[in-house]
Enzyme design. Structure first.
Site, PDB file in Angstrom:
ATOM      1  N   HIS A 366       0.375  -0.722   0.015  1.00 38.84           N
ATOM      2  CA  HIS A 366      -0.525  -0.364  -0.162  1.00 38.84           C
ATOM      3  C   HIS A 366       0.392   1.157  -0.180  1.00 38.84           C
ATOM      4  O   HIS A 366       0.438   2.704  -0.183  1.00 38.84           O
ATOM      5  CB  HIS A 366      -0.994  -0.250   1.574  1.00 38.84           C
ATOM      6  CG  HIS A 366      -2.033  -0.872   0.914  1.00 38.84           C
ATOM      7  ND1 HIS A 366      -3.314  -0.878   0.753  1.00 38.84           N
ATOM      8  CD2 HIS A 366      -2.087  -2.379   1.919  1.00 38.84           C
ATOM      9  CE1 HIS A 366      -4.208  -1.625   0.702  1.00 38.84           C
ATOM     10  NE2 HIS A 366      -3.205  -2.494   1.892  1.00 38.84           N
ATOM     11  N   LYS A 554      -7.566  14.154   4.580  1.00 35.60           N
ATOM     12  CA  LYS A 554      -6.757  12.609   4.655  1.00 35.60           C
ATOM     13  C   LYS A 554      -6.056  12.941   5.647  1.00 35.60           C
ATOM     14  O   LYS A 554      -5.971  14.028   6.643  1.00 35.60           O
ATOM     15  CB  LYS A 554      -6.097  12.700   2.974  1.00 35.60           C
ATOM     16  CG  LYS A 554      -5.712  13.989   2.997  1.00 35.60           C
ATOM     17  CD  LYS A 554      -4.655  14.441   1.681  1.00 35.60           C
ATOM     18  CE  LYS A 554      -5.459  13.861   0.241  1.00 35.60           C
ATOM     19  NZ  LYS A 554      -5.860  12.722  -0.218  1.00 35.60           N
ATOM     20  N   ARG A 555      -4.675  11.922   5.837  1.00 35.15           N
ATOM     21  CA  ARG A 555      -4.180  11.200   7.176  1.00 35.15           C
ATOM     22  C   ARG A 555      -3.413  12.118   6.911  1.00 35.15           C
ATOM     23  O   ARG A 555      -3.084  12.955   6.186  1.00 35.15           O
ATOM     24  CB  ARG A 555      -3.288  10.624   6.941  1.00 35.15           C
ATOM     25  CG  ARG A 555      -3.732   8.736   7.365  1.00 35.15           C
ATOM     26  CD  ARG A 555      -2.891   7.867   7.466  1.00 35.15           C
ATOM     27  NE  ARG A 555      -2.676   7.527   5.714  1.00 35.15           N
ATOM     28  CZ  ARG A 555      -1.215   7.220   5.431  1.00 35.15           C
ATOM     29  NH1 ARG A 555      -0.212   7.788   5.878  1.00 35.15           N
ATOM     30  NH2 ARG A 555      -1.176   6.556   4.025  1.00 35.15           N
ATOM     31  N   LYS A 560       1.358  13.910   1.477  1.00 37.44           N
ATOM     32  CA  LYS A 560      -0.010  14.879   0.864  1.00 37.44           C
ATOM     33  C   LYS A 560       0.271  16.043   0.999  1.00 37.44           C
ATOM     34  O   LYS A 560      -0.837  17.070   0.371  1.00 37.44           O
ATOM     35  CB  LYS A 560      -0.483  13.630   1.658  1.00 37.44           C
ATOM     36  CG  LYS A 560      -0.482  12.622   1.751  1.00 37.44           C
ATOM     37  CD  LYS A 560      -2.080  11.784   2.853  1.00 37.44           C
ATOM     38  CE  LYS A 560      -1.472  10.351   2.752  1.00 37.44           C
ATOM     39  NZ  LYS A 560      -2.592   9.771   2.173  1.00 37.44           N
ATOM     40  N   THR A 662      -7.685   7.131  -2.181  1.00 36.24           N
ATOM     41  CA  THR A 662      -9.618   6.331  -2.120  1.00 36.24           C
ATOM     42  C   THR A 662     -10.093   7.755  -1.260  1.00 36.24           C
ATOM     43  O   THR A 662     -11.362   7.568  -2.782  1.00 36.24           O
ATOM     44  CB  THR A 662      -9.847   5.249  -1.596  1.00 36.24           C
ATOM     45  OG1 THR A 662      -8.416   5.787   0.124  1.00 36.24           O
ATOM     46  CG2 THR A 662      -9.452   4.084  -1.316  1.00 36.24           C
ATOM     47  N   LYS A 666     -14.140   9.241  -3.262  1.00 37.23           N
ATOM     48  CA  LYS A 666     -15.249   9.651  -3.054  1.00 37.23           C
ATOM     49  C   LYS A 666     -16.034  10.822  -3.450  1.00 37.23           C
ATOM     50  O   LYS A 666     -16.992  11.225  -3.649  1.00 37.23           O
ATOM     51  CB  LYS A 666     -15.190   9.633  -1.037  1.00 37.23           C
ATOM     52  CG  LYS A 666     -14.699   8.213  -0.801  1.00 37.23           C
ATOM     53  CD  LYS A 666     -14.244   8.100   0.555  1.00 37.23           C
ATOM     54  CE  LYS A 666     -13.636   6.838   0.265  1.00 37.23           C
ATOM     55  NZ  LYS A 666     -12.326   6.229   1.376  1.00 37.23           N
TER      56      LYS A 666
END
Ligand code: NBG
Length: 827
Positions: A366, A554-555, A560, A662, A666
């Site tokens: 992942h 998100k985390r 990111k 993901t 969404k």
């Protein structure tokens, strides 16, 4: 406490009037109250119990069907399952949601308020855990036999509180009122052993028997949660393991002088399941985490093998009926523990055991973030799991021989690939060596695995590698999260999309339709009003639903690039201050993110976002044109509100670093427009939706990898040449957002420029991508001003989201890896 006997029997449907009676009865029995006096929480418990009653009938029917049909079963092994609240989703799966909403309405309760009473179990960090939950839901909905296997963390990860702009972690006591959808299954209890030593004995038939002695142990006790398939009566189980001490402390053991040991076992049991280590991508060799991994792996295997043996005599044929999917490296001990059970308990020889194991286990990767490929010091490993360690040594010996056979005299390669090397056990290498399948989670990610990160392994065993692009379940992330849009979609293309998301493509013809656009826009607006209300209640900030809702949830991780987002907001704010009359579409920037407790820069980024928010939100001179909101405790349930209300979806990771994402899917499904890099699944979204309907910026993954390997990027050059960037960066260290402590954000500044240390700066290419990001944000603003164009883009995003259903992903896993059979359950 629930009283289950004596409940009024419902047939397999939840019919309105019967349901109302049932709820009243449950309230009386559970709380000795008339329903009119009941609190929302009590009504929730009563409603959940009524729903569970129906679920249990289907659950038992599924078990019967499995007994009779004997389908091949997947065990999805995962340290994390972010299941979200179950009541709403179970009602949807039972096709009873509307009916129950009406029933509650007639009783004087609002279903949304009742659903909000349910805790949202935080049994995961982020995408990896949510993916596991989407997968289970899709497995049930497609009618495949599956078990999820995980841990019943007493306090989950943590609940996030924001205090003075800082994240504070508090225990998430999700079991406080007992969780109505779990079922304790004491009959599934297994001993799991730690420590001690191993001695061997020669058996008369020439074999060697290994005997484990002097260990500590706990009893793993199963709790099952139902995973209800959509409208097909299939209910699979998520097993989460609790730990209990073997000998509960008693006077007897005290007398025998076992006091210390009894206390030790009790502590071990308690600590094992206390919390999910939110180490996230920063694995710090925590001994307890290794114990957790062995604990749930061993218990799950014992249950799976017991279940297999109940109806099958020949253990050699287990691969025909059982497959274990390892969700990242966390459950890799599955390989060695299965070998141990097959040899030491089932009496098989090495080759037979290896043959079974390597046909039963498969591995999903992942992330390419090197720090997430778990490694354990030999010292800890061999002390904690002596027999398992022996087995891994032998696997490693044979594996190194195999490498040597194919690539003779390439000792550097053996060093790179060995399972045990340099004092450490490398879990990913074990998973790849033994797994019959190795998959990445988006096409780009899998290519990077094959050509970069796992190149050596790909060269040795190319046949194992395959891609399975992630997906999400539309039942939760559209049907439940966005009922208005769900109804709109159904009105235009029918309701088949609920079980076949590709049907959404038929929406394309409405993209230019004036009426459809108008309705669509209206729905988005109402969802924004709903979120604005939540924000007002939770943050005390008033936001304008007519502004652009620009969202990054998100985390929190440096790759990111939440930092790039907030730096850009600081830049926009500077612009507005300098040119108060500039053309500017009001924007609400919404963040939500948990940072791993020990991850300093991530936590500091949260503080920065909140500090900038404090200044900007309270600056009357900009007339509310920018608002910044940090949503506390981002979780599955508030995600549902957020995705439905977003206009712009921020997917801005450094290219090559986001395995898939993901959240991006969404948002797309709910008609938000993506601003993103060519990373992870963004690449495939771009292909599906077309370049006019997504905003791509920044370095490509090849460019990033090239800079990483060959150098050639210096953020100081940008800093020196770009006055806007310079101004923003200086504001990090001149007190603009930290009046009392100009040094507060120094570490973030240093991570970008690193004037003080020799380490590389801006490893995530924030300054490099900044200009392209800012320009692209301007394009977004232009597009938003053209309402027609924007609505068309938004509708086309929904219409192009069909590929990203977890139903599609699961079907690919079934076809290429698991080869499962469907079960049919009578309705
Ligand atoms: C995450 C990736 C995401 C991906 C999810 C699910 C980890 C270790 N990995 O990009 O960062 O979407 O897994 O595959 O949490």
């Amino acid at each position: 406490m629930f009283i289950e006997e004596d409940q009024m029997k419902l047939d397999s449907r939840l019919e309105k009037e019967t349901f109302k009676e049932q709820v009243k009865k449950n309230v009386k029995r559970l709380f000795r109250k008339d329903f009119k006096e009941a609190s929302d929480k009590e009504i929730y418990q009563a409603v959940a119990l009524a729903a569970k009653d129906v679920v249990i009938d289907q659950w038992m029917a599924t078990q019967d069907a499995m007994e009779q049909q004997d389908p091949k079963t997947v065990y999805y092994m995962s340290m994390e399952f972010l299941i979200g609240r179950l009541l709403g989703n179970n009602l949807i799966s039972l096709c009873a949601y509307d009916e129950i909403r009406e029933a509650l309405d007639e009783l004087g309760f609002d279903i949304n308020v009742i659903e909000d009473q349910e805790p949202d179990p935080a049994l995961g960090n982020g995408g990896l855990g949510r993916l596991a939950a989407c997968f289970l839901e899709s497995l049930s909905s497609l009618g495949y036999a599956a078990y999820g296997c995980g841990i019943r963390y007493r306090y989950g990860m943590f609940r996030q509180k924001i205090e003075d702009g800082y994240q504070r972690e508090v225990p998430d006591d999700w079991l406080h009122d007992s969780y109505p959808f779990e079922l304790k299954r004491s009959e599934y209890s297994y001993e799991v052993k730690f420590g001690g030593y191993v001695r061997s004995e020669n058996l008369p038939d020439g074999r060697i028997q290994f005997i484990h002695e002097g260990y500590n142990s706990v009893i793993a006790v199963a709790y099952d949660m139902p995973v209800v398939g959509y409208n097909n009566s299939v209910v699979n189980s998520l097993i989460i393991w609790d730990a209990e001490p073997k000998q509960v402390f008693s006077l007897e053991s005290f007398d025998k002088g076992d006091y210390a040991k009894a206390v030790e076992d009790e502590n071990l049991a308690r600590s094992l399941v206390e919390v999910l280590y939110p180490n996230d991508n920063h694995i710090s060799g925590k001994e307890l985490r290794l114990k957790q991994q062995y604990f749930f792996v061993s218990a799950s295997l014992q249950r799976a093998i017991q279940r297999y043996k109940k109806n099958h005599d020949d253990i050699h044929r287990m691969p025909e009926k059982v497959v274990f999917q390892m969700n990242d490296t966390h459950p890799t001990l599955t390989v060695a523990e299965l070998m141990r059970i097959l040899m030491d308990e089932e009496g098989l020889g090495w080759d037979e055991a290896w043959d079974i194991t390597t046909h039963c286990v498969a591995y999903t990767n992942h992330t390419i973030m090197a720090e997430a490929l778990e490694k354990w010091p030999i010292e800890i490993f061999s002390r904690l799991l002596p027999r398992v360690y022996n087995i891994i040594e032998e696997i490693n010996r044979r594996f190194c021989l195999a490498i040597e056979t194919k690539f003779a005299h390439d000792s550097a390669r053996i060093a790179r690939m060995a399972i045990i090397y340099d004092g450490q056990v490398r879990m990913a290498h074990l998973a790849i060596c033994a797994g019959f399948s190795v998959n990445g989670v988006a096409r780009l990610h899998t290519e990077i695995l094959k050509n970069q990160e796992l190149k050596d392994f790909y060269e040795l065993m190319p046949q194992k590698f395959n891609n399975k692009t992630n997906g999400i379940t539309q039942r939760r992330f559209l049907l439940h999260a966005n009922p208005l849009l769900a109804d709109w979609v159904t009105a235009h293309v029918g309701d088949e999309w609920i079980t076949d998301l590709t049907v959404l493509r038929h929406l394309k013809v409405y993209a230019d339709d004036k009426k459809a656009q108008h309705e669509f826009m209206n729905i988005k607006y109402q969802n924004k009003v709903r979120l604005a209300k939540y924000i007002l209640e939770h943050n005390g900030i008033e936001v304008d639903p007519r502004s652009i809702f620009d969202v990054q949830v998100k985390r929190l991780h440096e790759y990111k690039r939440q930092l790039m987002n907030i730096l850009h907001i600081m830049y926009l704010y500077n612009e507005l201050k300098e040119h108060p009359d500039m053309d500017f579409v009001p924007r609400t920037f919404i963040f939500g993110a948990k940072a791993a407790a020990g991850y300093k820069n991530a936590k500091l980024t949260i503080k920065l976002i909140n500090s900038v928010a404090e200044v900007v939100n309270n600056d009357a001179s900009i007339g509310g044109k920018i608002k910044i909101v940090f949503i506390e405790d981002y979780c599955v349930s508030n995600a549902e509100l957020i995705v439905a209300a977003a206009d712009v979806s921020e997917q801005i990771s450094t290219a090559s670093k986001e395995a898939s994402g993901t959240g991006n899917m969404k948002f797309m499904l709910n008609g938000a427009i993506t601003i993103g890099t060519m990373d992870g699944a963004n690449v495939e979204m771009y292909e599906e939706v077309g370049k006019e309907n997504i905003f791509i910026f920044g370095l490509s993954s090849d460019e990033v990898i090239n800079y990483e390997q060959n150098g050639g990027y210096d953020p100081n050059v940008i800093f020196n040449n770009d006055a806007n960037i310079r101004k923003v960066l200086m504001q990090l260290v001149n007190g603009t957002y930290s009046q009392n402590d100009t040094e507060l954000f120094r570490d973030l500044y240093n991570s970008l420029l690193n004037t003080q240390c020799t380490a590389k700066a801006d490893t995530y290419f924030i300054l490099k991508d900044f200009e392209s990001y800012a320009e692209t944000q301007k394009l977004i603003e232009e597009a938003y001003k053209d309402t027609k164009r924007w609505n068309k883009m938004a509708i086309l995003n929904v219409a192009s989201a069909g590929k990203f259903s977890s139903d599609r992903t699961i079907q690919e896993y079934v076809d290429d890896i698991w080869h499962l059979d469907k079960v049919t359950v009578r309705k």
